[in-house]
Design an enzyme around this catalytic site. Structure first.
Site, PDB file in Angstrom:
ATOM      1  N   GLN A 218      -4.939  -1.470   9.406  1.00 10.63           N
ATOM      2  CA  GLN A 218      -4.767  -2.805   8.842  1.00 10.63           C
ATOM      3  C   GLN A 218      -5.341  -3.849   9.806  1.00 10.63           C
ATOM      4  O   GLN A 218      -5.069  -3.821  11.008  1.00 10.63           O
ATOM      5  CB  GLN A 218      -3.264  -3.053   8.579  1.00 10.63           C
ATOM      6  CG  GLN A 218      -2.969  -4.342   7.849  1.00 10.63           C
ATOM      7  CD  GLN A 218      -3.520  -4.391   6.431  1.00 10.63           C
ATOM      8  OE1 GLN A 218      -3.672  -3.370   5.774  1.00 10.63           O
ATOM      9  NE2 GLN A 218      -3.845  -5.578   5.957  1.00 10.63           N
TER      10      GLN A 218
ATOM     11  N   LYS B 174       0.834  -1.207   0.000  1.00  4.46           N
ATOM     12  CA  LYS B 174       0.000   0.000   0.000  1.00  4.46           C
ATOM     13  C   LYS B 174       0.871   1.261   0.000  1.00  4.46           C
ATOM     14  O   LYS B 174       0.614   2.220  -0.726  1.00  4.46           O
ATOM     15  CB  LYS B 174      -0.954  -0.013   1.210  1.00  4.46           C
ATOM     16  CG  LYS B 174      -2.050  -1.072   1.058  1.00  4.46           C
ATOM     17  CD  LYS B 174      -2.843  -1.351   2.319  1.00  4.46           C
ATOM     18  CE  LYS B 174      -3.780  -2.529   2.086  1.00  4.46           C
ATOM     19  NZ  LYS B 174      -4.589  -2.908   3.239  1.00  4.46           N
TER      20      LYS B 174
ATOM     21  N   ASP C  90     -11.176   2.699   3.540  1.00  4.69           N
ATOM     22  CA  ASP C  90     -11.370   1.247   3.462  1.00  4.69           C
ATOM     23  C   ASP C  90     -12.858   0.898   3.352  1.00  4.69           C
ATOM     24  O   ASP C  90     -13.210  -0.216   2.997  1.00  4.69           O
ATOM     25  CB  ASP C  90     -10.812   0.580   4.739  1.00  4.69           C
ATOM     26  CG  ASP C  90      -9.612  -0.312   4.457  1.00  4.69           C
ATOM     27  OD1 ASP C  90      -9.407  -0.688   3.290  1.00  4.69           O
ATOM     28  OD2 ASP C  90      -8.893  -0.630   5.419  1.00  4.69           O
TER      29      ASP C  90
HETATM   30  N1  GUN Z   1      -6.731  -7.076   6.038  1.00  2.22           N
HETATM   31  C1  GUN Z   1      -6.966  -7.889   4.980  1.00  2.22           C
HETATM   32  N2  GUN Z   1      -7.506  -7.185   3.960  1.00  2.22           N
HETATM   33  C2  GUN Z   1      -7.618  -5.905   4.380  1.00  2.22           C
HETATM   34  C3  GUN Z   1      -8.101  -4.713   3.776  1.00  2.22           C
HETATM   35  O1  GUN Z   1      -8.560  -4.671   2.637  1.00  2.22           O
HETATM   36  N3  GUN Z   1      -8.052  -3.607   4.566  1.00  2.22           N
HETATM   37  C4  GUN Z   1      -7.568  -3.627   5.826  1.00  2.22           C
HETATM   38  N4  GUN Z   1      -7.571  -2.496   6.502  1.00  2.22           N
HETATM   39  N5  GUN Z   1      -7.117  -4.706   6.407  1.00  2.22           N
HETATM   40  C5  GUN Z   1      -7.137  -5.841   5.692  1.00  2.22           C
END
Ligand code: GUN
Length: 299
Positions: free
Chosen positions: A97, A53, A120
């Site tokens: 996350q 990211k 998100d």
């Molecule tokens: N953990 C696994 N996939 C994701 C996601 O798309 N966003 C976040 N914040 N955590 C995750």
């Protein structure tokens, strides 16, 4: 029939080229888009996702701000930091996350993110907005899948869609987004009896179960579109999806590879949502409220 490949890497690259123009337009207004990434603990998969990211931010000239916390941190520490980020004008998106350690109430943390920065799309307000069909920030993975489906030129209205996996991150929002596009949607999950009975009727099959080899050729309808959201690392180090790719591609009309399908789109849609957020702030459509009315404390 040998399926055509739905190339996520290619689509992601095309979208990111267009991002540059939006970043330039924001810069003319004195705005540099910024994403805060909150990472708790040292889960290896989370570290890889977060690194991807941050790299995508760099490539798109979006500023990223890492906020690392030890696995033993308290919920209060996280809530305090998110409270600061909610008010920080350089931060347009806040991403926590997942997963979080057990001492932290995940819902309380996600609900503490101000809705206008919830890139998100996990805040209950954005989840509710998805239910009624007008979300500000669609969750990144299903959003990416939706764009991948559009590249086939096939209209999903009236199609039988089967989503395998009912997670809050992928399966449930995916089903809602395709329902909004007027598909007939079935959600299957770990307790579903006779999975093949459902999947064989799918014109569009979206698989997000996290089980390598779950979907075999005989479970897939001839001519189906197959989207594989799974990312699994095998003992020999190979990365595979949930679909038996080589066999299923001989039955399907379209299929996403792993890697190079959904994965590159997820992170691209995060940048899309962050740019959208920065544009909303620049246009005065979003605010930095200390306590918006919808942020009722989680119980
Ligand atoms: N953990 C696994 N996939 C994701 C996601 O798309 N966003 C976040 N914040 N955590 C995750």
């Amino acid at each position: 029939m040998t399926a055509q490949i739905i190339d996520g890497k290619h689509l992601a690259r095309r979208l990111r080229t267009r991002f540059r123009e939006r970043v330039a337009a924001l810069s003319m207004r004195g705005v540099v888009p910024g994403l805060a990434v909150v990472l708790v603990g040292d889960n290896p998969a989370s570290q890889v996702y977060v690194a991807n990211k941050v790299k995508a931010c760099e490539e798109s000239q979006v500023r990223s701000f890492m906020h690392r916390f030890p696995a033993a941190c308290t919920e209060t520490e996280l809530l305090e930091r998110i409270g600061e980020l909610n008010l920080d004008p350089a931060t347009h998106g806040i991403l926590v996350q997942l997963p979080l350690p057990p001492q932290v109430n995940v819902r309380r943390v996600l609900e503490s993110i101000v809705v206008d920065k919830d890139v998100d799309g996990f805040h209950l307000y954005n989840v509710g907005a998805l239910v009624v069909g007008n979300s500000i920030f669609p969750p990144c993975t299903p959003y990416g899948v939706q764009l991948l489906l559009e590249t086939t030129g096939i209209d999903v209205a009236g199609k039988n869609v089967v989503v395998v996996g009912a997670s809050n991150i992928v399966g449930k929002p995916m089903a809602l987004m395709l329902l909004q596009k007027e598909a007939t949607v079935t959600i299957c999950h770990a307790k579903t009896r006779d999975l093949a009975h459902h999947t064989i009727h799918a014109d569009i099959l979206v698989v997000a179960a996290g089980k390598p080899g779950l979907i075999k050729a005989e479970m897939v309808k001839e001519g189906a579109i197959v989207i594989d959201v799974g990312i699994n690392r095998l003992a020999d180090g190979r990365i595979v999806g949930d679909v038996d790719f080589e066999a299923v591609r001989e039955r399907a009309a379209w299929i996403t590879p792993v890697p190079g399908g959904v994965g590159p789109m997820t992170v691209t849609m995060l940048i899309e949502n962050t740019l959208r957020s920065a544009e909303r702030f620049a246009q005065g459509e979003a605010f930095h409220p200390a306590q918006p009315f919808w942020q009722v404390p989680a119980r």
